[in-house]
Design a protein around this motif. Structure first.
Motif, PDB file in Angstrom:
ATOM      1  N   GLY A  46       9.745  -8.130  -3.834  1.00 30.31           N
ATOM      2  CA  GLY A  46      10.262  -6.608  -3.533  1.00 30.31           C
ATOM      3  C   GLY A  46       9.306  -5.942  -2.772  1.00 30.31           C
ATOM      4  O   GLY A  46       8.484  -6.458  -2.107  1.00 30.31           O
ATOM      5  N   VAL A  47       9.634  -4.595  -2.601  1.00 31.73           N
ATOM      6  CA  VAL A  47       8.801  -3.973  -1.794  1.00 31.73           C
ATOM      7  C   VAL A  47       8.324  -2.510  -2.478  1.00 31.73           C
ATOM      8  O   VAL A  47       8.758  -2.397  -3.675  1.00 31.73           O
ATOM      9  N   ASN A  48       7.225  -2.109  -2.072  1.00 29.49           N
ATOM     10  CA  ASN A  48       7.054  -0.649  -2.517  1.00 29.49           C
ATOM     11  C   ASN A  48       7.209   0.260  -1.377  1.00 29.49           C
ATOM     12  O   ASN A  48       8.168   0.778  -1.402  1.00 29.49           O
ATOM     13  N   GLY A  49       6.577   0.329  -0.008  1.00 30.58           N
ATOM     14  CA  GLY A  49       7.093   1.107   1.210  1.00 30.58           C
ATOM     15  C   GLY A  49       8.167   0.019   1.680  1.00 30.58           C
ATOM     16  O   GLY A  49       8.020  -1.076   1.440  1.00 30.58           O
ATOM     17  N   GLY A  50       9.101   0.583   2.261  1.00 32.03           N
ATOM     18  CA  GLY A  50      10.248  -0.062   2.921  1.00 32.03           C
ATOM     19  C   GLY A  50       9.790  -1.263   3.694  1.00 32.03           C
ATOM     20  O   GLY A  50       8.853  -0.905   4.549  1.00 32.03           O
ATOM     21  N   LEU A  51      10.336  -2.333   3.888  1.00 28.49           N
ATOM     22  CA  LEU A  51      10.120  -3.479   4.672  1.00 28.49           C
ATOM     23  C   LEU A  51      11.175  -4.013   5.514  1.00 28.49           C
ATOM     24  O   LEU A  51      12.239  -4.577   4.843  1.00 28.49           O
ATOM     25  N   VAL A  52      11.177  -3.827   7.002  1.00 28.61           N
ATOM     26  CA  VAL A  52      12.120  -4.161   7.708  1.00 28.61           C
ATOM     27  C   VAL A  52      11.685  -5.321   8.488  1.00 28.61           C
ATOM     28  O   VAL A  52      10.584  -5.073   9.168  1.00 28.61           O
ATOM     29  N   ILE A  53      12.249  -6.392   8.861  1.00 30.96           N
ATOM     30  CA  ILE A  53      11.865  -7.596   9.614  1.00 30.96           C
ATOM     31  C   ILE A  53      12.925  -7.598  10.717  1.00 30.96           C
ATOM     32  O   ILE A  53      14.175  -7.919  10.250  1.00 30.96           O
ATOM     33  N   VAL A  54      12.701  -7.437  12.189  1.00 31.28           N
ATOM     34  CA  VAL A  54      13.626  -7.832  12.981  1.00 31.28           C
ATOM     35  C   VAL A  54      13.498  -9.210  13.546  1.00 31.28           C
ATOM     36  O   VAL A  54      12.394  -9.754  13.685  1.00 31.28           O
ATOM     37  N   VAL A  55      14.601 -10.131  13.354  1.00 36.03           N
ATOM     38  CA  VAL A  55      14.590 -11.551  14.094  1.00 36.03           C
ATOM     39  C   VAL A  55      15.350 -11.346  15.111  1.00 36.03           C
ATOM     40  O   VAL A  55      16.666 -11.120  14.890  1.00 36.03           O
ATOM     41  N   CYS A  56      15.038 -11.946  16.078  1.00 31.26           N
ATOM     42  CA  CYS A  56      15.939 -11.965  17.510  1.00 31.26           C
ATOM     43  C   CYS A  56      16.325 -13.303  17.466  1.00 31.26           C
ATOM     44  O   CYS A  56      15.570 -14.357  17.804  1.00 31.26           O
ATOM     45  N   ASP A  57      17.718 -13.503  17.421  1.00 29.32           N
ATOM     46  CA  ASP A  57      18.286 -14.941  17.682  1.00 29.32           C
ATOM     47  C   ASP A  57      18.308 -15.404  19.201  1.00 29.32           C
ATOM     48  O   ASP A  57      18.534 -14.234  19.939  1.00 29.32           O
TER      49      ASP A  57
ATOM     50  N   ALA B 148       0.803  -1.386  -0.024  1.00 26.92           N
ATOM     51  CA  ALA B 148       0.055  -0.029   0.085  1.00 26.92           C
ATOM     52  C   ALA B 148       1.055   1.166   0.039  1.00 26.92           C
ATOM     53  O   ALA B 148       0.322   2.438   0.134  1.00 26.92           O
ATOM     54  N   GLY B 149       2.147   1.287   0.015  1.00 25.91           N
ATOM     55  CA  GLY B 149       3.058   2.326  -0.222  1.00 25.91           C
ATOM     56  C   GLY B 149       3.340   2.767   1.095  1.00 25.91           C
ATOM     57  O   GLY B 149       4.128   4.008   1.086  1.00 25.91           O
ATOM     58  N   GLU B 150       3.334   2.095   2.400  1.00 27.11           N
ATOM     59  CA  GLU B 150       3.958   2.675   3.630  1.00 27.11           C
ATOM     60  C   GLU B 150       4.996   1.945   4.028  1.00 27.11           C
ATOM     61  O   GLU B 150       5.280   0.574   3.925  1.00 27.11           O
ATOM     62  N   ARG B 151       5.956   2.482   4.762  1.00 25.38           N
ATOM     63  CA  ARG B 151       7.161   1.537   5.462  1.00 25.38           C
ATOM     64  C   ARG B 151       6.459   0.803   6.437  1.00 25.38           C
ATOM     65  O   ARG B 151       5.416   1.181   6.941  1.00 25.38           O
ATOM     66  N   ALA B 152       6.852  -0.491   6.396  1.00 24.94           N
ATOM     67  CA  ALA B 152       6.340  -1.424   7.378  1.00 24.94           C
ATOM     68  C   ALA B 152       7.276  -2.425   7.981  1.00 24.94           C
ATOM     69  O   ALA B 152       8.543  -2.252   7.671  1.00 24.94           O
ATOM     70  N   PHE B 153       6.877  -2.799   9.016  1.00 21.21           N
ATOM     71  CA  PHE B 153       7.672  -3.535   9.958  1.00 21.21           C
ATOM     72  C   PHE B 153       6.894  -5.004  10.693  1.00 21.21           C
ATOM     73  O   PHE B 153       5.860  -4.634  11.042  1.00 21.21           O
TER      74      PHE B 153
ATOM     75  N   ILE C  53      17.907   0.901   2.840  1.00 22.57           N
ATOM     76  CA  ILE C  53      18.450  -0.209   1.643  1.00 22.57           C
ATOM     77  C   ILE C  53      17.153  -0.974   1.077  1.00 22.57           C
ATOM     78  O   ILE C  53      17.216  -1.209  -0.166  1.00 22.57           O
ATOM     79  N   SER C  54      16.178  -1.170   1.947  1.00 25.79           N
ATOM     80  CA  SER C  54      14.817  -1.800   1.389  1.00 25.79           C
ATOM     81  C   SER C  54      14.411  -0.996   0.157  1.00 25.79           C
ATOM     82  O   SER C  54      14.143  -1.830  -0.832  1.00 25.79           O
ATOM     83  N   GLU C  55      14.201   0.376   0.323  1.00 27.60           N
ATOM     84  CA  GLU C  55      13.701   0.935  -0.681  1.00 27.60           C
ATOM     85  C   GLU C  55      14.414   1.118  -1.929  1.00 27.60           C
ATOM     86  O   GLU C  55      14.374   0.955  -3.029  1.00 27.60           O
ATOM     87  N   GLN C  56      15.818   1.219  -1.485  1.00 30.55           N
ATOM     88  CA  GLN C  56      16.847   1.549  -2.511  1.00 30.55           C
ATOM     89  C   GLN C  56      17.030   0.196  -3.493  1.00 30.55           C
ATOM     90  O   GLN C  56      17.105   0.120  -4.649  1.00 30.55           O
ATOM     91  N   PHE C  57      17.023  -0.985  -2.673  1.00 32.54           N
ATOM     92  CA  PHE C  57      17.343  -2.312  -3.641  1.00 32.54           C
ATOM     93  C   PHE C  57      16.060  -3.023  -3.673  1.00 32.54           C
ATOM     94  O   PHE C  57      16.111  -4.122  -4.168  1.00 32.54           O
ATOM     95  N   ASP C  58      14.932  -2.551  -3.274  1.00 32.42           N
ATOM     96  CA  ASP C  58      13.641  -3.234  -3.577  1.00 32.42           C
ATOM     97  C   ASP C  58      13.722  -4.789  -3.003  1.00 32.42           C
ATOM     98  O   ASP C  58      13.206  -5.552  -3.690  1.00 32.42           O
ATOM     99  N   THR C  59      13.886  -4.509  -1.688  1.00 32.98           N
ATOM    100  CA  THR C  59      14.048  -5.869  -0.979  1.00 32.98           C
ATOM    101  C   THR C  59      13.464  -5.781   0.455  1.00 32.98           C
ATOM    102  O   THR C  59      13.611  -4.854   1.095  1.00 32.98           O
ATOM    103  N   PRO C  60      13.047  -6.669   0.858  1.00 33.50           N
ATOM    104  CA  PRO C  60      12.866  -6.744   2.299  1.00 33.50           C
ATOM    105  C   PRO C  60      14.142  -6.980   3.120  1.00 33.50           C
ATOM    106  O   PRO C  60      15.116  -7.392   2.384  1.00 33.50           O
ATOM    107  N   VAL C  61      14.331  -6.234   4.332  1.00 31.27           N
ATOM    108  CA  VAL C  61      15.660  -6.198   4.853  1.00 31.27           C
ATOM    109  C   VAL C  61      15.529  -7.013   6.459  1.00 31.27           C
ATOM    110  O   VAL C  61      14.451  -6.762   6.966  1.00 31.27           O
TER     111      VAL C  61
END
Lengths: 379, 312, 187, 614, 277
Positions: free
Chosen positions: D119-130, D92-97, D173-181
């Motif tokens: 890839g992404v539209n709005g930036g997408l970052v996933i935090v994964v805690c090991d 939908a075009g928003e940064r998402a988490f 990075i997400s938005e620049q490279f069209d990738t989830p991070v």
């Protein structure tokens, strides 16, 4: 002071019990027997005995058996409805062979009947009131003096044979006040129960002994036996083994047969050559006795056969007493109960006739006289 | 964008000389005791004094009675969030056995050990039902610790707080004692404590802090040791010698009716019904002789006997 | 000694048993044998009540069959004895409570038994008043024996009352002797 | 090994740049997870979703502290849903988490594996805690390996400041490279508090939904086109990281050089301050050129990384001699001591002199079910009926150990029911088969297997332990509690109706505090042929509110030391010091007792009572 | 009465071993109650020779036969009457009545209230299993409402006696209730009851597992035993805010104790007073 007392039948019963060694009485008030309880409540404490009025006749009978199991000589008194209530425990006492004396001052019935009126309606109940085959002794005094005598004897028999004994008194005798000379009872020694005094290990509380009366273990003496109303083996513990059941019940029933001489008590007046034998007990026998005098005056050979021990019925004595009789008259204050037993022994040629009254009045001598004459006339 | 380390923003002049390397305070206790609160106070104080601070904790099990610890490190530059073994300058234990657990982290010779003497005994330490069983709780006494660690303070913080009428302020009492081991102005401590406690309790907490501090300042190690030696030996004499023995469960097989009650109610679950549905002792080594099976057997098929009963 | 049959009758609560008991007691003091029986209805008050004495029974039958002396304190009791009264027997009835005495070949005296008791101070003493009357008529026992029996039988606080009642009853008979020829006829 | 020329990126440079990029307005001590949340907010994220899981839970809880108008924060029913929600927001075009723990990524992986193609539209970052060291998990898998599979970049902060910064960097990075991070944290980082300079939120302009079927709809024909793009993207990211300030070369002595990442960096600095260090902020794709240069600049290359030898293998692949897992374990958590002893083993540091002082035998203090925990009696009952129990993930997993010992298997979130079905299907099991699962876990992953059980006519019992909260992670709300992440009222799942709708014929609610009744209910359920479900309806005594009743007391004179109560494993019960016939009597801590009455119900000598009774 | 040096309780010292195994069904609570009784007797140091066990009819009535003492298995509902006679005649005996709910409260209800009223020094142990087990599981005065019995095929609709309240109301000097699960407590209760000078009424919550339990699907023996506690304890429930758990409001332990004059003593006192007069 004179040894003669004006004594009511019910009071005589109480005094005799004390004299016989009774130290525990439990009862429930019921007309016309209440004077027995009243007198016991007065007399027992003086001899360190216990009187307790229980919540009902069942409880009274239970308490009496309980106290007797504990070793006391015990008694209770009641009348028709209460006697009915006691029947289950009477059976228990018979089955477990616990000595106890039950006074039944009879009144009219069925059910509540006529509480203050005399009757002799409990002849069969006294014998077969409780369920199952069981031994029982029933004594029927005809005077206040005999109430005293037979009550004492009731204790002696019960203690000696471990059988419950019923003293069947009619209301008339229970409430009758008569002059009694107490002197003859002074020397009487009461019989004491045969207590177990053998090895405790492997003790058999219901062992078959020579006299068929096993010695009784007294709680606290270390026998630690079991008592149960279930059919029990010699060990006292329940059994369902047919052979054992047959054996132990037979012993129970044979006990009376074995002690027949001790138990039986009859009075015969002019029976030897009597054409007419009147069989009666209690107040009716008193009327019969008067009637015999009148009949004899009128030339009729009449005699009286009085079974003081009503149950077991003294059949041998009866047979001998009536061997010459043409007529056996059985007056009783019921619709015909004793007569049923008598008819069992009827010989050919002897007619057995009842004279029955159940209106709450005693049978008068003249009634008997009239009946005999009537029967003889019609014969 | 990133920094190798954050420099102290406001340098406290008098301490700069002293603090050459990071100072390490290890705060330990049991879940629910307030280890995190204590460490937050310290971390905030250090931050306010111009130091870099790292505070690391593992508290996932805090509510479940587990061990809780918090490393607080402060200095001009702090890298690791955790204190290396043997390098804790102060080990503050809110519970005795936890203090013992972390003892190897205390710096030899110069480390300061401050412990509340209260014992929180975990259910596992009481798992042995056997006659004469001993608790699994640590066996080290105050005396043992005092004779090994020069700077050791064993205090009844709860008792001190109780005397002040504020049982909940036991942690603040400990902070008072801790304050004597670190070179911060008591007033600075108090102002930070005031930030962390409810407004209504500020005054009582300040008193608790003072009480803890006074106790630590007045602590006379030698006389304390003597005292302990006396009471300790007294305790030894008073301890009843209970023979640890193993009970025997006797089963009368012919009487067992397979009702399963003993099997289900055995606290140690050492009984089973065998293939004939008769009860059987499956794990005799687990049996503690508690007699539950005996009590609850409606058929008297089980008897628990102690060895001396058997020998009789 | 020949047999005498005595009946006290009336309604429950009139003390008929006690009257019989006192008389029996007096007779016992004189060495006489008695049989005392009673009949009452299952109520303490009211209802037919009677108490019978058979003195020196010849046949051994303890109940009355032919009454020699009959006291009736209540109309209620009349019917019950009718037909059992020996001809020539003495029948004493209360003048207030008995309207129709039993018919027959016997001597009936109507006396103010209840009234006398009332005068003595207790209406319930009518039983002992009647006892006085019957002793007065029959001479069945000595007055002395009877007074002793009252002493022995009655609770002490009622002794005086009962002694007085007895005397008044006894006097009742002697006072009436002149007027009623039947009374003297009894030995 | 040839020495490299001076590094292109120096710490000095990066610092200057960062100072320009954001204006520091305040310094606060923040826990790693708090810093992540702050970064999410500052990055202008519009939608954040997560499923709780230690050590990641506090991230979303803290995101929820920021204004609702800035950011939507929600608990998702599971990690895959959380990621799907975030993906939707990105569409939908928003940064998402999205945030999750390492095993949560397994659940979310299906969506991730497609999203990496899209890839992404709005930036997408996933935090994964090991969770190295497995403080609170069922394994210690290394998320970097997962990232390699998904070909998504992984950033690894080493402290809270970096955590904040890397989130923001991640969106760029997400938005620049069209990738989830993926931003990878670990327990130590997530739960360490340190000073953080915080900034302001930078609102992002809404991009709106971009209709592009070829990009957004992954059907085979589109995917075939996307895959080469993905490979190309990986290459570009590698190039980017070669020069990115995320990776930092800190020059030092040249006898040896250390390549490290994440929290290990702080340990390295702690014990070897003067060593040459290459700190990698991006651990996938690796900056191969940078690494090569670094390796060439030092005599020995040591790689210090927690868990898998991801960097080490790359270095080796690049043709350098490298030491890593030969010195540092592949399992467990690192610490300064671990790093020191590894370097000492390599002969690079002097061995620490160990002077053993007082070293007491540590007291075993494993986590236990809380006093008053309603699970306790449920498992006592299970143990009593001798059931074969498939467990699941939650507090109640603690019932597997002493004293309850009533769980025989535990695999992953929602696995219990499926496991039970499998056990039944073998026909081998003679004992009643019971799956136990918490309310939150049931919603997370238990519903499809329950449907499976009904559908495939399994004869099992499901014990749904509804304690009205997600207890293990500290009491989070979920779809079954009737409240959302921000504490506002919402619809509540009606478990009974839901289960009936699935087709379960035997459903009953029972209160586990009523021991006898519960036991009976369990027996009835296990006797039922087919799927039966018991809903144990009794709230957690700690969360969301502490439910503390009057404390029970032990009447010492009645206690016979049988310690039946000890079977509860209740932390409020311990020995009193008194003995009965040599057996220890017990006492109850009034402070800890919650008044649940279970001990009183269990006590055979009726020694446990409420104090008011006389 | 307590003798510290006495040997540990060994149940075989108190039972008629040759009669074992006993007739009771698997899991029957009466056995547990019997153990508690014998344990109490042991702890009170009561001489077996001086111990009289009086029981009625029913499963409870059969318990006595297994005890190595003077045992009296009497009639249905009447053991208290036998015990009254026995105790009055033999004050030196320790008289203990074992009865059941039907025995004691239905057919024997009259005797119970009067025994309580008199307060004679007897201990009445009522084993309440809520049914007539021996006759096949008919409804009893304590059968829980709505439960099925062979004479309440649609579920019990009659109200239930609280036997302890009844006993207390009737004047018993000592009243208590306990469940078999709490054997040591049951023992202690029985011990106190026996020691109490006066009439002690002790209700034991027992289980009929084979008949009543089956009929009502109350689970196997262990479960029935377990239920006693939660079902019968009023106080097993702490004040929990989010309440669901409401166990039945039946109390256990010593429920009533008074020092009303003991019957035999009062009797003797009265007699002595009279003799003095």
């Amino acid at each position: 002071m004179s040894s003669v007392l004006n004594l009511q039948g019910n009071h005589a019963c109480a005094l005799a019990a004390i004299a016989a060694g009774c130290r525990f009485y439990a009862g429930y008030p019921i007309t016309p027997s209440s004077e027995v309880a009243e007198r016991m409540s007065l007399e027992l404490p003086a001899v360190d005995g216990i009187f307790i009025q229980m919540e009902d006749e069942i409880a009274s009978m239970g308490a009496v058996i309980g106290a007797s199991l504990g070793g006391a000589k015990t008694m209770t008194a009641t009348s028709g409805p209460g006697f009915s209530l006691k029947q289950e425990h009477l059976g228990y006492a018979a089955a477990t062979e616990v000595p106890c004396v039950i006074i039944n001052v009879m009144r009219g019935g069925p059910s509540t009947g006529m509480p203050t009126r005399p009757a002799q309606g409990d002849v069969m109940q006294a014998r077969w009131g409780t369920h199952g085959d069981h031994p029982i002794i029933v004594l029927t005094p005809w005077s206040v003096e005999e109430v005293y005598e037979q009550t004492m004897r009731a204790f002696d028999l019960s203690e000696a044979l471990r059988i419950p004994v019923v003293v069947l008194i009619d209301e008339v005798i229970g409430h009758l006040v008569e002059s009694v000379d107490m002197a003859r009872f002074k020397a009487v020694k009461p019989v004491e129960r045969k207590w177990a005094d053998s090895k405790k290990q492997g003790f058999q509380p219901y062992a078959i002994t020579e006299d068929f009366v096993p010695p009784m273990p007294r709680p606290g003496d270390g026998y630690r036996t079991h008592t149960t109303g279930l059919t029990h083996a010699e060990s006292g513990f329940p059994t369902q083994d047919p052979e054992t059941g047959q054996r132990v019940i037979s012993r129970l029933l044979d006990k009376l047969e074995h002690h027949n001489k001790l138990v039986e008590s009859v009075e015969q007046t002019d029976c030897e050559d009597a054409e007419v034998v009147i069989v009666a007990f209690g107040i009716t026998a008193r009327a019969a006795q008067s009637a015999i005098a009148l009949l004899q005056k009128a030339g009729i050979k009449a005699g009286l056969f009085r079974p003081i021990t009503l149950w077991p019925f003294p059949d041998q004595s009866y047979a001998s007493a009536t061997r010459n009789a043409r007529l056996v008259l059985v007056p009783e204050m019921n619709a015909g109960q004793l007569i049923v037993e008598i008819e069992r022994y009827q010989k050919d040629g002897t007619s057995v006739v009842g004279l029955n009254r159940y209106d709450g009045e005693a049978i008068a001598p003249q009634q008997i006289v009239n009946k005999v004459k009537e029967v003889l006339q019609n014969a | 964008m990133t920094t190798a380390a954050i420099k102290p923003l406001k340098k406290a002049q008098k301490q700069t000389q002293k603090v050459q390397r990071p100072r390490n305070v290890l705060i330990v206790g049991v879940g629910g005791q307030g280890v995190i609160m204590v460490s937050k106070v310290l971390a905030t104080l250090c931050q306010k004094q111009g130091f870099e601070v790292k505070q690391s904790e593992v508290h996932g099990m805090a509510k479940r009675g587990g061990a809780v610890f918090s490393h607080v490190r402060f200095g001009e530059t702090v890298y690791s969030p955790t204190i290396p073994e043997g390098e804790a300058d102060v080990l503050l234990a809110l519970e005795w056995a936890e203090g013992m657990r972390w003892m190897p982290y205390l710096r030899q010779q110069s480390g300061t050990f401050i412990a509340d003497t209260q014992h929180i005994v975990p259910p596992f330490a009481c798992r042995n039902r056997t006659r004469g069983a001993q608790s699994g709780y640590v066996s080290e006494t105050i005396e043992t610790v005092m004779s090994h660690v020069d700077n050791s303070f064993a205090m009844d913080a709860m008792g001190i707080a109780e005397q002040l009428g504020v049982v909940k302020a036991a942690n603040t009492v400990l902070l008072g004692a801790l304050s004597t081991a670190l070179d911060f102005d008591p007033e600075a401590w108090k102002s930070v404590i005031s930030m962390f406690v409810p407004e209504k309790t500020i005054e009582t907490n300040i008193r608790a802090f003072d009480a803890g501090r006074d106790w630590a300042l007045g602590f006379d190690r030698e006389s304390e040791l003597r005292n302990l030696t006396d009471t300790h030996s007294l305790q030894q004499e008073g301890l009843a010698e209970v023979k640890v023995d193993r009970s025997i469960v006797e089963i009368t097989e012919e009487w067992c009716k397979s009702c399963d009650i003993c099997v289900k109610f055995c606290p140690e679950r050492c009984l089973v019904l065998n293939d004939k549905l008769i009860v059987e002792m499956a794990e005799p080594e687990r049996c503690t002789g508690c007699r539950m099976c005996e009590w609850l057997c409606p058929d008297f098929a089980i008897a628990v006997r102690t060895p001396d009963q058997i020998s009789q | 000694m020949s047999e005498i049959q005595i009946r006290f009758s009336g309604s429950g609560g009139q003390g008929l048993q006690l009257a019989a008991k006192i008389l029996a007691s007096a007779l016992a003091l004189e060495g006489r044998s008695i049989s005392m029986s009673q009949s009452y209805e299952p109520t303490s008050r009211g209802g037919l009540s009677r108490s019978d004495l058979v003195v020196d029974s010849s046949a051994g039958y303890p109940l009355v069959t032919e009454i020699d002396y009959l006291i009736i304190l209540d109309q209620l009791a009349v019917e019950n004895s009718t037909g059992m009264i020996k001809s020539g027997a003495a029948v004493i009835v209360d003048n207030e409570r008995v309207d129709a005495p039993p018919p027959g070949e016997h001597k009936t005296s109507t006396l103010p038994l209840v009234q006398t008791a009332r005068e003595v101070g207790n209406i319930r003493a009518a039983n002992v008043v009647s006892l006085g009357a019957i002793v007065g008529i029959s001479n069945i026992c000595a007055q002395k024996s009877l007074l002793q029996a009252i002493h022995d039988t009655v609770p002490s606080r009622f002794v005086d009352l009962n002694l007085e009642a007895f005397k008044r009853g006894y006097a009742l008979v002697s006072a009436n002797r002149e007027e009623d020829p039947h009374l003297t006829a009894v030995s | 090994m040839a020495k490299a020329s001076s590094p292109q990126v120096t710490p000095q440079d990066s610092k200057d740049k960062s100072n320009k990029a954001s204006v520091a307005i305040e310094v606060k001590p923040l826990m790693g997870n708090e810093a992540i949340a702050r970064g999410v907010w500052e990055a202008g994220v519009r939608v954040a979703s997560a499923y709780p899981g230690t050590p990641s839970t506090e991230i979303l809880e803290n995101v929820a502290h920021y204004p609702e108008q800035d950011i939507e924060a929600e608990w998702a029913t599971n990690e895959k849903v959380a990621l799907d929600v975030a993906i939707g927001a990105s569409f939908a075009g928003e940064r998402a988490f999205a945030a999750m723990k390492h095993v949560g990524l397994n659940v979310a992986s299906d969506a991730l594996m497609s999203m990496t193609y899209i890839g992404v539209n709005g930036g997408l970052v996933i935090v994964v805690c090991d969770d190295p060291g497995i403080h609170s998990s069922q394994n210690e898998q290394d998320t970097r390996l997962f990232a390699r599979l998904a070909m998504v970049p992984v950033l690894e902060p080493s402290d809270a400041q970096e955590a904040l910064d890397f989130i923001k960097h991640g969106y760029e990075i997400s938005e620049q490279f069209d990738t989830p991070v993926i931003v990878r944290s670990t327990t130590r980082l997530s739960h360490t508090r340190s000073l953080v300079r915080i900034g302001e939120r930078i609102s992002q302009p809404t991009k709106g939904f971009v209709d592009n079927i070829a990009k957004n709809v992954m059907i085979p024909s589109h995917a075939r086109i996307s895959h080469p793009r993905l490979i190309e993207r990986e290459q570009k990211l590698g190039d980017y990281f070669n020069t990115s300030e995320l990776n930092r070369w800190e020059p030092g002595k040249t006898e040896y050089g250390i390549i490290t990442c994440g929290i290990s960096y702080s340990y390295v600095k702690e014990v070897a301050e003067d060593a040459s260090v290459l700190k990698l902020g991006a651990s996938y794709p690796l900056a191969e050129d940078l690494i090569s240069k670094f390796c060439e600049s030092v005599d020995r290359v040591i790689v210090i990384e927690e868990l898998e030898p991801v960097i080490e293998e790359t270095v080796r692949k690049l043709g350098f001699k490298v030491e890593g897992k030969s010195l540092f374990s592949r399992e467990g958590e690192f610490s300064p001591s671990v790093v020191r002893s590894g370097l000492a083993q390599a002969g690079l540091l002097p061995a620490s002199e160990s002077t053993p002082g007082l070293a007491p035998q540590p007291l075993a203090r494993p986590p236990v079910l809380c006093s008053g925990c309603p699970h306790t009696s449920a498992y006592m009952a299970l143990r009593s009926i001798d059931a074969r129990v498939a467990g699941d993930i939650g507090c109640y997993t603690l019932a597997a150990i002493e004293p309850l010992k009533a769980i025989h298997t535990c695999v992953a979130m929602g696995s219990s029911i499926g496991n039970a079905v499998g056990m039944y299907k073998t026909g081998n099991e003679t004992r009643p088969i019971v799956a136990t699962i918490g309310d939150s876990t049931f919603i997370h992953g238990g519903i499809p297997p329950l449907i499976d059980a009904v559908y495939n006519q399994a004869n099992i019992t499901v014990l749904l332990l509804d304690n009205h909260t997600t207890a293990m992670t500290g009491g989070q709300d979920h779809a079954g509690t009737g409240k959302n992440l921000r504490g506002k009222k919402t619809e509540r799942v009606d478990f009974e109706s839901l289960i009936k709708a699935i087709g379960v014929k035997w459903v009953r609610k029972a209160d586990s505090y009523n021991l006898g009744n519960f036991y009976k209910c369990l027996q009835d359920a296990t006797r039922y042929k087919g799927v039966s479900v018991i809903i144990s309806d009794r709230p957690c005594v700690l969360d969301p509110v502490k439910i503390k009743g009057k404390a029970f007391e032990v009447r010492a004179e009645s206690c016979v030391g049988c310690q039946s109560c000890m079977n509860l494993g209740c932390p409020a019960i311990s020995w009193s010091g008194e003995l009965h016939d040599g057996h220890n009597k017990v006492k109850i801590s009034a402070l800890d007792c919650m008044g649940c009455s279970l001990c009183a119900q269990t006590c055979p000598s009726d020694a446990i009572h409420l104090p008011s009774e006389t | 009465m307590l003798n510290k040096t006495k040997a540990a309780f060994e149940i075989r010292d108190y039972i008629r071993e040759d009669l074992f195994p006993h007739f009771m069904c698997p899991g029957c609570g009466h056995g547990i109650a019997m153990r508690a009784l014998l344990w109490a007797i042991h702890d009170l140091n009561i001489d077996k020779d001086k111990l009289a066990i009086v029981s009625g009819i029913g499963c409870s009535g059969r318990v006595g036969a297994y005890i190595d003492a003077n045992t009296f298995h009497t009639t249905h509902g009447r053991p208290l009457t036998f015990a009254t006679g026995l105790k009055l005649a033999r004050p030196d005996l320790q008289v203990i009545v074992i009865t059941g709910d039907g025995d004691c409260l239905a057919i024997g209800g009259n005797h119970l209230i009067h025994a309580c009223r008199r307060n004679l020094d007897i201990t009445c142990l009522m084993l309440n299993n809520e049914t007539y087990g021996m006759t096949g599981g008919q409804v009893s005065p304590t059968t829980t409402r709505d439960r099925y019995t062979t004479t309440t095929p649609e579920g019990n609709y009659e109200p239930v006696f609280d036997a302890c309240e009844l006993a207390q109301g009737a004047g018993a000097g000592f009243v208590g209730r306990e469940i078999t699960l709490q054997t040591p407590s049951l023992k202690s209760l029985i011990q106190q009851g026996i020691a109490h000078p006066g009439f002690s009424f002790l209700e034991v919550i027992s289980d009929c597992t084979e008949v009543y339990g089956r009929k009502n699907d109350l689970g196997e023996s262990p479960q029935m035993v377990l239920s006693q506690k939660s079902e019968f304890r009023s106080d097993s429930y702490g004040m929990i805010a989010d309440e669901v758990f409401q166990p039945r409001n039946v109390k256990t332990g010593v429920l009533h104790k008074s020092d009303r004059p003991e019957y035999a003593e009062a009797y003797q006192q009265r007699i002595t007073d009279r003799v003095k007069k």
